[in-house]
Motif scaffolding. Structure first.
Motif, PDB file in Angstrom:
ATOM      1  N   ASN A 295      32.272  -0.260   7.282  1.00 21.12           N
ATOM      2  CA  ASN A 295      32.544  -0.253   5.848  1.00 21.12           C
ATOM      3  C   ASN A 295      33.578  -1.337   5.551  1.00 21.12           C
ATOM      4  O   ASN A 295      34.734  -1.233   5.946  1.00 21.12           O
ATOM      5  N   THR A 296      33.171  -2.405   4.864  1.00 23.48           N
ATOM      6  CA  THR A 296      34.065  -3.545   4.644  1.00 23.48           C
ATOM      7  C   THR A 296      35.073  -3.236   3.542  1.00 23.48           C
ATOM      8  O   THR A 296      34.729  -2.655   2.507  1.00 23.48           O
ATOM      9  N   SER A 318      31.621 -14.108   0.972  1.00 16.67           N
ATOM     10  CA  SER A 318      30.663 -12.990   0.950  1.00 16.67           C
ATOM     11  C   SER A 318      31.334 -11.661   1.303  1.00 16.67           C
ATOM     12  O   SER A 318      30.796 -10.853   2.050  1.00 16.67           O
ATOM     13  N   LEU A 319      32.518 -11.438   0.728  1.00 15.49           N
ATOM     14  CA  LEU A 319      33.222 -10.172   0.916  1.00 15.49           C
ATOM     15  C   LEU A 319      33.188  -9.431  -0.407  1.00 15.49           C
ATOM     16  O   LEU A 319      33.947  -9.717  -1.335  1.00 15.49           O
ATOM     17  N   ALA A 320      32.290  -8.466  -0.492  1.00 15.24           N
ATOM     18  CA  ALA A 320      32.023  -7.802  -1.767  1.00 15.24           C
ATOM     19  C   ALA A 320      32.963  -6.646  -2.060  1.00 15.24           C
ATOM     20  O   ALA A 320      32.964  -6.105  -3.166  1.00 15.24           O
ATOM     21  N   ALA A 321      33.774  -6.227  -1.120  1.00 17.90           N
ATOM     22  CA  ALA A 321      34.639  -5.071  -1.312  1.00 17.90           C
ATOM     23  C   ALA A 321      35.679  -5.348  -2.397  1.00 17.90           C
ATOM     24  O   ALA A 321      36.184  -6.464  -2.527  1.00 17.90           O
ATOM     25  N   PRO A 322      36.025  -4.332  -3.202  1.00 15.25           N
ATOM     26  CA  PRO A 322      37.044  -4.525  -4.241  1.00 15.25           C
ATOM     27  C   PRO A 322      38.433  -4.659  -3.626  1.00 15.25           C
ATOM     28  O   PRO A 322      38.711  -4.127  -2.551  1.00 15.25           O
ATOM     29  N   SER A 363      35.321   0.965   9.973  1.00 12.98           N
ATOM     30  CA  SER A 363      35.740   0.129   8.859  1.00 12.98           C
ATOM     31  C   SER A 363      36.104  -1.266   9.360  1.00 12.98           C
ATOM     32  O   SER A 363      36.527  -1.432  10.511  1.00 12.98           O
ATOM     33  N   ALA A 364      35.945  -2.241   8.474  1.00 15.63           N
ATOM     34  CA  ALA A 364      36.351  -3.615   8.764  1.00 15.63           C
ATOM     35  C   ALA A 364      37.212  -4.091   7.597  1.00 15.63           C
ATOM     36  O   ALA A 364      36.752  -4.144   6.453  1.00 15.63           O
TER      37      ALA A 364
END
Length: 542
Positions: A295-296, A318-322, A363-364
């Protein structure tokens, strides 16, 4: 026609250099102490221009023009980048706070140079009635031309930089090698990128074994050269890491490109012109982790507005996490543009609190910190303390916060691989081409950064594990490979850490670094730079 004093305005004036001799004496001294180059032909032409006999009126104009020529020629003899680079930075400078601009201005003043100018003026004024200084200037130029080193066309002192695998910073060769042909250097760069285009990390098809998290800590302005400068190269935090990279090339000296290169670490190094192009999905490190069930997540200790950094992370990386919230997080510093910098310890603790209560198996995290950025002001610090002076204490605080975070990770009962990857160095000492704190040119001292890796788990037996030092030249692809190896071998399932096995196939990456319109490479142990696709020149060192 005569003027009111009876002197013809058309009378030819045969002039000596006069006070212009001070200009040449100062340049001789600067050249002797290796502050500048000395282009013989250009300086001789300027001297001849000053001695050119002209009419009295034109003589005044000649000296007025001479002031402009003298300044341009001094810049030409210096190691500073072209003036176009200064003008292109005006928009960037407009974002700096007044306090930071004043600090930068102070760094531009060399008191040793001021002292040389003062001495030259006193010597001239004292001996002008006994010494023909014009003859001294002419003889000085002739001496440099024939005995100064490089002959009539150009004379320069030059040392080369060589990355030494047995040391952690760039070192100076006593006897630099002969300049390489420019076509050879261009061919080597093309060959490097052609070879890099074929490289890609092969991640496992599936995740097996005990779960663990991947934490990437992207730290701004932390280089080996900076740590040496402030006496922290052997800091306890680094020495307690499981793996330390001594010759890791961040490949750029600016934050946005560095972060993008890290997030695209799973493919070989690309040229700066291709950095913002779309890449295959398998090139994006966090995409590969997401495909394996990670989970990024995304956190920083700043808002990321400067240079559109936040959007570069999400769009180009390309890091879509908020972005994690800053609510109720203490402000510990003010950045060079007066924006708040939040506590590393508290931001990371918030992430951990949320992580412990989340239901994600793996998680990442991508975390970015600018606590060491040039121009930062620590909340409550004494007035007059420069950001260079505060760098050592700020480094101690950062490492203390990270060490505390490591202990909290261990107490959480989960498994982690933590990779600290600096974006670039801080350029604390500067060099001949740029003042302290400036990073327009990605020199070896700026892009050689300390990468530290730590495996955190209550399940790992690390009693006999010693810090593994990676001396070979590496870059981001090695990080991607190390993470892929960790997933493949999963030491957390095995219960023991075989660092030699995890690092046995890390790819070697030759030294090439770029910023926009600036290319740097090391060839045969010497650094070469090319600005705006013009000629390759050997990079001057301190």
């Amino acid at each position: 026609m005569d003027n009111k004093n009876g002197v013809s305005s058309n009378k030819v004036v045969f002039d000596t250099l006069g006070f212009w001799n001070v200009y040449f004496i100062v340049k001789f001294a600067l050249f002797n102490f290796n502050y500048i180059e000395f282009h013989v032909v250009e300086n001789a032409a300027f001297l001849a221009f000053l001695l050119l006999p002209v009419g009295a009126v034109l003589n005044k104009l000649k000296h007025a023009i001479g002031v402009i020529i003298a300044l341009l020629l001094l810049h030409h003899d210096s190691y500073l980048p072209p003036l176009s680079r200064l003008f292109s930075s005006t928009e960037l400078l407009s974002n700096f706070s007044l306090v930071y601009l004043v600090e930068l201005l102070g760094r531009m003043i060399s008191w040793q140079v001021v002292a040389l100018v003062f001495i030259a003026i006193v010597v001239y004024l004292y001996f002008v009635n006994w010494v023909r200084f014009t003859s001294v200037s002419v003889i000085g130029i002739c001496y440099i031309a024939f005995f100064g080193g490089a002959g009539l066309l150009e004379t320069q002192h030059d040392n080369g930089v060589q990355i030494n695998s047995n040391q952690n910073i760039a070192t100076v060769n006593a006897k630099p090698e002969t300049n390489e042909p420019k076509t050879t250097l261009t061919g080597k760069l093309t060959q490097f990128y052609t070879q890099q285009a074929t490289l890609q990390t092969a991640f496992p098809d599936s995740f097996e074994g005990d779960d663990f998290d991947v934490l990437i800590l992207n730290i701004c302005s932390l280089g080996w050269h900076d740590l040496e400068h402030v006496g922290r190269a052997n800091h306890r935090f680094l020495m307690q890491s499981d793996i330390v990279f001594k010759n890791f090339n961040s490949a750029t000296s600016y934050s946005g490109p560095a972060a993008i290169r890290l997030l695209k670490a799973s493919c070989g190094q690309t040229a700066h012109t291709q950095l913002y192009d779309d890449a295959p999905a398998q090139c994006y490190l966090f995409n590969n982790l997401a495909n394996l069930g990670f989970n990024t997540q995304f956190a920083m200790n700043h808002d990321g507005h400067f240079d559109n950094f936040l959007n570069q992370i999400s769009e180009e990386g390309s890091l879509a996490a908020p972005l994690q919230s800053f609510a109720n997080i203490a402000v510990t510093q003010k950045a060079f543009d007066d924006t708040p910098i939040y506590s590393d310890a508290q931001v990371l603790q918030r992430w951990l609190d949320n992580r412990v209560t989340s239901g994600s198996a793996r998680s990442a995290l991508y975390y970015n910190s600018i606590s060491l950025h040039d121009g930062n002001i620590v909340v409550g610090q004494r007035r007059g303390l420069s950001s260079v002076d505060s760098y050592g204490p700020r480094t101690d605080t950062l490492f203390q916060d990270l060490e505390l975070f490591m202990r909290k990770l261990e107490q959480s009962g989960k498994n982690y691989i933590v990779v600290m990857v600096p974006e670039h160095g801080a350029s604390l000492s500067g060099d001949k081409m740029q003042i302290a704190g400036m990073r327009e040119i990605p020199s070896p001292n700026i892009v050689n950064v300390p990468v530290a890796v730590r495996f955190v788990s209550n399940k790992l037996n690390k009693n006999n594990v010693q810090t593994k030092i990676i001396n070979k030249n590496t870059s981001y692809l090695a990080i991607s490979q190390l993470i892929a190896n960790t997933i493949e071998q999963n030491p957390f399932t095995q219960g023991y850490l075989d660092i030699d096995l995890l690092t046995s196939d890390l790819p070697v990456t030759n030294f090439v670094a770029e910023n926009e319109s600036t290319e740097m490479q090391i060839s045969n142990g010497l650094p070469y730079i090319r600005l705006d696709k013009e000629e390759w020149i050997k990079y001057p060192t301190n």
